[in-house]
Design a protein around this motif. Sequence first.
Motif, PDB file in Angstrom:
ATOM      1  N   SER A  17      12.124   5.650   2.442  1.00 16.96           N
ATOM      2  CA  SER A  17      11.175   6.652   2.933  1.00 16.96           C
ATOM      3  C   SER A  17      10.062   5.935   3.709  1.00 16.96           C
ATOM      4  N   ILE A  18       9.723   4.722   3.263  1.00 19.21           N
ATOM      5  CA  ILE A  18       8.714   3.920   3.962  1.00 19.21           C
ATOM      6  C   ILE A  18       9.278   3.400   5.281  1.00 19.21           C
ATOM      7  N   TYR A  19      10.530   2.967   5.246  1.00 16.31           N
ATOM      8  CA  TYR A  19      11.190   2.500   6.476  1.00 16.31           C
ATOM      9  C   TYR A  19      11.193   3.610   7.532  1.00 16.31           C
ATOM     10  N   PRO A  49      11.454  -2.984  -9.920  1.00 14.23           N
ATOM     11  CA  PRO A  49      12.245  -1.758  -9.765  1.00 14.23           C
ATOM     12  C   PRO A  49      11.887  -0.709 -10.807  1.00 14.23           C
ATOM     13  N   CYS A  50      11.956   0.554 -10.382  1.00 12.09           N
ATOM     14  CA  CYS A  50      11.719   1.664 -11.316  1.00 12.09           C
ATOM     15  C   CYS A  50      12.743   2.764 -11.079  1.00 12.09           C
ATOM     16  N   GLY A  51      13.907   2.365 -10.595  1.00 11.60           N
ATOM     17  CA  GLY A  51      14.974   3.310 -10.283  1.00 11.60           C
ATOM     18  C   GLY A  51      15.755   2.771  -9.098  1.00 11.60           C
ATOM     19  N   GLU A  52      16.808   3.461  -8.714  1.00  6.03           N
ATOM     20  CA  GLU A  52      17.631   2.994  -7.603  1.00  6.03           C
ATOM     21  C   GLU A  52      16.843   3.053  -6.297  1.00  6.03           C
ATOM     22  N   GLN A  53      16.683   1.903  -5.644  1.00  7.06           N
ATOM     23  CA  GLN A  53      15.939   1.772  -4.384  1.00  7.06           C
ATOM     24  C   GLN A  53      14.480   2.228  -4.509  1.00  7.06           C
ATOM     25  N   ARG A  54      13.959   2.159  -5.731  1.00  4.55           N
ATOM     26  CA  ARG A  54      12.574   2.554  -5.975  1.00  4.55           C
ATOM     27  C   ARG A  54      11.831   1.398  -6.643  1.00  4.55           C
ATOM     28  N   TYR A  68       0.836  -1.205   0.000  1.00  8.21           N
ATOM     29  CA  TYR A  68       0.000   0.000   0.000  1.00  8.21           C
ATOM     30  C   TYR A  68       0.873   1.259   0.000  1.00  8.21           C
ATOM     31  N   CYS A  69       1.914   1.260   0.823  1.00  9.76           N
ATOM     32  CA  CYS A  69       2.825   2.416   0.882  1.00  9.76           C
ATOM     33  C   CYS A  69       3.524   2.620  -0.464  1.00  9.76           C
ATOM     34  N   LEU A  70       3.970   1.521  -1.073  1.00  4.50           N
ATOM     35  CA  LEU A  70       4.630   1.618  -2.374  1.00  4.50           C
ATOM     36  C   LEU A  70       3.655   2.113  -3.443  1.00  4.50           C
ATOM     37  N   LYS A  71       2.424   1.689  -3.355  1.00  2.00           N
ATOM     38  CA  LYS A  71       1.399   2.169  -4.286  1.00  2.00           C
ATOM     39  C   LYS A  71       1.201   3.676  -4.130  1.00  2.00           C
ATOM     40  N   GLN A  72       1.173   4.133  -2.877  1.00  7.08           N
ATOM     41  CA  GLN A  72       0.940   5.554  -2.619  1.00  7.08           C
ATOM     42  C   GLN A  72       2.096   6.437  -3.091  1.00  7.08           C
ATOM     43  N   ILE A  73       3.327   6.008  -2.835  1.00  8.83           N
ATOM     44  CA  ILE A  73       4.462   6.855  -3.228  1.00  8.83           C
ATOM     45  C   ILE A  73       4.770   6.707  -4.722  1.00  8.83           C
ATOM     46  N   GLY A 126       6.736   5.231  -6.776  1.00 11.95           N
ATOM     47  CA  GLY A 126       8.080   5.377  -7.328  1.00 11.95           C
ATOM     48  C   GLY A 126       8.703   6.743  -7.137  1.00 11.95           C
ATOM     49  N   GLU A 127       8.024   7.644  -6.419  1.00 10.58           N
ATOM     50  CA  GLU A 127       8.541   9.006  -6.251  1.00 10.58           C
ATOM     51  C   GLU A 127       9.462   9.151  -5.041  1.00 10.58           C
TER      52      GLU A 127
END
Length: 348
Positions: free
Chosen positions: A23-25, A75-80, A10-15, A17-18
């Motif tokens: 940031s979730i941790y 993945p959609c970028g470094e650590q994203r 859910y958190c990944l869906k909300q952010i 990839g931005e």
Amino acid sequence: MCKMENILLYCLKQINGERTIYSIYHLLNGKKSSQTLQDAHLFSLKKFFRILDPLTRETFDEMINNIVEKKLVEPCGEQRYKLTNAGHDYLTNESLPKYINGWRFHPYTLLVWERLSLLIQVVSNITFQESKYIPIQKNTEVHNWLKVFLKRTSIPKQKLGEVLFLELVACLEQASDINPAVLVYRLTGYQQIGLTSMQTSKMLNIDSVQYHLEFTNILHYLIQFVENDPSRFKVLSSLLANLQQEDSLTLSSRKTWILLNQGCSSEEIARIRNLKISTIEDHLVEFALNVEGFSINTYVDVDVQRKILEISRQQETRQLKVIRDTLKTASYFQIRLVLAKYGERKWN
């Protein structure tokens, strides 16, 4: 039972990839930085703020790797990462914890638990007329709170156990989506020592992170349920007496707030406090997030505010660079300030 991976997805869906996964941790850990506080608002994730402060980075990485291996994210970028179609489908069919509200309750969740566990132990021993036992909680403030409660309550001492039991049952029976054992196994009473969190998680056959999540969920449920009908719960409502809501501002920004209200400019505050202007700007973003009625018009022209919001909504982004590339007349600080003040409205 809500799985921890549901919250991660859910958190990944909300952010979207931005932000990086960390940031979730920081959100789950409750890191009180300007960036984390702003993310909690912008991405509508306040209810998960500081719900897992014992979570280690190593465990968090393992959980991320687990959903990567299941191909729920890519993945959609470094650590994203972004959710895959499978991830979206999975999240649609799974639930989130219904009662958790980290932003509101994290300042006193532990205190409510300490009060409840000591209250139950003491009342249980009073019922069986036992005076020799070791208190399960060592917090002096909790002991003082209980002394005041026992002195002021109009309920006869020998009736307290019965009243408390009935109130707890009335609370826990109302929710079919919680497991009372998560809480009950931890309780200490007359000639009965409660289990530790680790022992309880083993008893329930769930990992320690999952147990902490369930335990927090049930405590937040109790707080909300009693808070909504305090006259019905004469004993349990005492748990919520004189709870201090944590100041939503960081200590440093509070000092800036005082100087700002004395008429100092950002530059003057930076000079007085020997801080970088960027630090003062971080504080102003905090004010936009947390101080009701705080006006940003001094820092951002109203027309520029409107343009920033339009770009953010049209392009469905909160990424500063994307907005800045489109509206070069606005600074990164101005974009942050506008998103802090108004950005959450679109996404709730």
